[in-house]
Design a protein around this motif. Structure first.
Motif, PDB file in Angstrom:
ATOM      1  N   VAL A  51     -12.595 -45.881  35.875  1.00  0.00           N
ATOM      2  CA  VAL A  51     -13.556 -46.609  35.046  1.00  0.00           C
ATOM      3  C   VAL A  51     -12.892 -47.826  34.414  1.00  0.00           C
ATOM      4  N   SER A  52     -13.649 -48.539  33.608  1.00  0.00           N
ATOM      5  CA  SER A  52     -13.215 -49.825  33.070  1.00  0.00           C
ATOM      6  C   SER A  52     -12.171 -49.721  31.978  1.00  0.00           C
ATOM      7  N   SER A  53     -12.050 -48.575  31.332  1.00  0.00           N
ATOM      8  CA  SER A  53     -11.066 -48.386  30.265  1.00  0.00           C
ATOM      9  C   SER A  53     -10.923 -46.898  29.982  1.00  0.00           C
ATOM     10  N   LEU A  60     -17.329 -40.854  28.828  1.00  0.00           N
ATOM     11  CA  LEU A  60     -17.934 -40.107  29.936  1.00  0.00           C
ATOM     12  C   LEU A  60     -17.521 -38.645  29.916  1.00  0.00           C
ATOM     13  N   ALA A  61     -16.278 -38.384  29.534  1.00  0.00           N
ATOM     14  CA  ALA A  61     -15.815 -36.994  29.454  1.00  0.00           C
ATOM     15  C   ALA A  61     -16.620 -36.214  28.421  1.00  0.00           C
ATOM     16  N   CYS A  62     -16.859 -36.843  27.269  1.00  0.00           N
ATOM     17  CA  CYS A  62     -17.676 -36.179  26.234  1.00  0.00           C
ATOM     18  C   CYS A  62     -19.096 -35.928  26.738  1.00  0.00           C
ATOM     19  N   LEU A 212     -22.886 -41.378  35.584  1.00  0.00           N
ATOM     20  CA  LEU A 212     -22.938 -42.101  34.321  1.00  0.00           C
ATOM     21  C   LEU A 212     -22.124 -43.392  34.361  1.00  0.00           C
ATOM     22  N   ARG A 213     -21.098 -43.436  35.208  1.00  0.00           N
ATOM     23  CA  ARG A 213     -20.249 -44.620  35.307  1.00  0.00           C
ATOM     24  C   ARG A 213     -21.030 -45.857  35.740  1.00  0.00           C
TER      25      ARG A 213
END
Length: 382
Positions: A51-53, A60-62, A212-213
């Motif tokens: 991902v971007s950061s 996203l993990a949450c 979601l990404r």
């Protein structure tokens, strides 16, 4: 000026990015999944989502772990604000677990005590974000045992710890956690300029993070869906534009090939620092598994805040860019508005008052280290 951190970019890195620029793919093409696979293989994990950061990866993990309004997420106060902000993005409550001031890492004793009280009060966390500060892994086996006992999920914020090991295995294999997050910021061991990754062994969590990404949009369809044609796509979730570019992935792949070299260089510099400091002006942060640390940061402890300020300024006068990691997150004005006050995590505050980060990067030479230690030892605070 000797910087406290800087990227190590060589011609191979530059050539890798130029090669991508000569293709038709600039956003997500074939290089991003190659980078994901390379990191996953290195960490012995199952899957990776680039991902971007690292902040995006934490968010996203949450979300993948169903964090939302009404959820509680705990983390360390000795970290960058993103480790807590990721939960707030989801509408969750955030709380902090005190640290061991000698290591900078989350204290398992403090966690255990806090869990007992939370169990009695009905305020147990849904997720714990564990931060591997400076590249040294936390006591993950005991944290995993507590997670099983109290029923919470674990995210490893390993933004400092790509290349680190725990119990002889690479950090990121998710043996003791649900998801591990890495950072590829410009000053990290593997630099993409910006970038992050979430590693995981659960295909369902990975599928959700991938969706979601990229806006929550998919072009894949099931048998029961109305599919107008090959051009058709569906937004299934409220997602984000968290994609990593091909240029970032190409740079990351090239850098990853040199990670063993980077680790060796950092460990040699740390050994030199430790030998030269001896019993002088400042003392290194404790590292229970020094050879297993990724050594993203080299932190020393002063006797008090006044002495720390003195050495910080002495280094700056001599063109040496020291730094401090970290101000307790709950001291930040935003978190103060949520009701947190000074004194909430006493060990984190004691640590912060005395911590000083010395330069550590692969462009640092042995003569530079000698100069830095000379300034510290010659300017002893009275």
């Amino acid at each position: 000026m000797i910087p406290y951190a800087c990227p190590d970019i060589n011609q191979d890195d530059i050539s890798a990015v130029i090669e991508v620029l000569r293709t038709d793919w600039l956003t997500q093409g074939p290089v991003v999944p190659r980078f994901e696979r390379a990191v996953v293989d290195y960490c012995q994990a199952g899957f990776g989502v680039a991902v971007s950061s690292a902040t995006a990866a934490l968010h996203l993990a949450c979300l993948a772990l169903q964090v939302g309004p009404g959820s509680r997420v705990w983390t360390s106060p000795n970290t960058f604000v993103a480790s807590a902000n990721c939960a707030r993005y989801c509408g969750a409550e955030v709380d902090f677990v005190d640290i061991d001031a000698e290591t900078g890492n989350l204290s398992v004793l403090s966690l255990s005590t806090k869990l007992v009280i939370a169990s009695q009060n009905g305020t147990l966390p849904q997720v714990l974000v564990v931060v591997h500060f400076a590249g040294q892994a936390c006591e993950m086996a005991e944290i995993a045992r507590l997670a099983q006992q109290y029923g919470f999920k674990v995210i490893e914020d390993a933004s400092h710890a790509l290349g680190a090991c725990y119990q002889g295995e690479p950090v990121g294999n998710c043996r003791f956690s649900d998801i591990t997050v890495f950072s590829f910021h410009a000053v990290k061991l593997v630099a993409c300029g910006e970038g992050g990754m979430a590693c995981c062994k659960d295909p369902a969590l990975v599928e959700r993070m991938r969706l979601l990404r990229s806006h929550g949009v998919t072009r894949e369809h099931g048998a029961d869906e109305a599919w107008d044609g090959p051009w058709y796509y569906q937004q299934q979730l409220l997602g984000f534009n968290y994609r990593m570019t091909e240029m970032q992935a190409a740079l990351g792949l090239s850098q990853l090939a040199r990670l063993p070299q980077f680790l060796q260089q950092r460990r040699q510099l740390v050994a030199q620092y430790t030998a030269l400091l001896g019993s002088g002006a400042v003392s290194p942060l404790q590292t229970p598994e020094a050879e297993a640390s990724a050594w993203h940061l080299y932190v020393v402890r002063c006797r008090d805040a006044e002495e720390r300020r003195y050495y910080f300024e002495q280094l700056r006068v001599n063109d040496i860019a020291a730094n401090v990691h970290y101000i307790p997150v709950y001291w930040q004005p935003y978190y103060c508005t949520l009701g947190f006050e000074r004194g909430y995590c006493l060990q984190a505050e004691l640590y912060y008052a005395t911590a000083l980060t010395l330069p550590l990067h692969t462009r640092l030479g042995t003569v530079d280290v000698e100069q830095i230690v000379s300034v510290l030892n010659s300017g002893e605070f009275a």
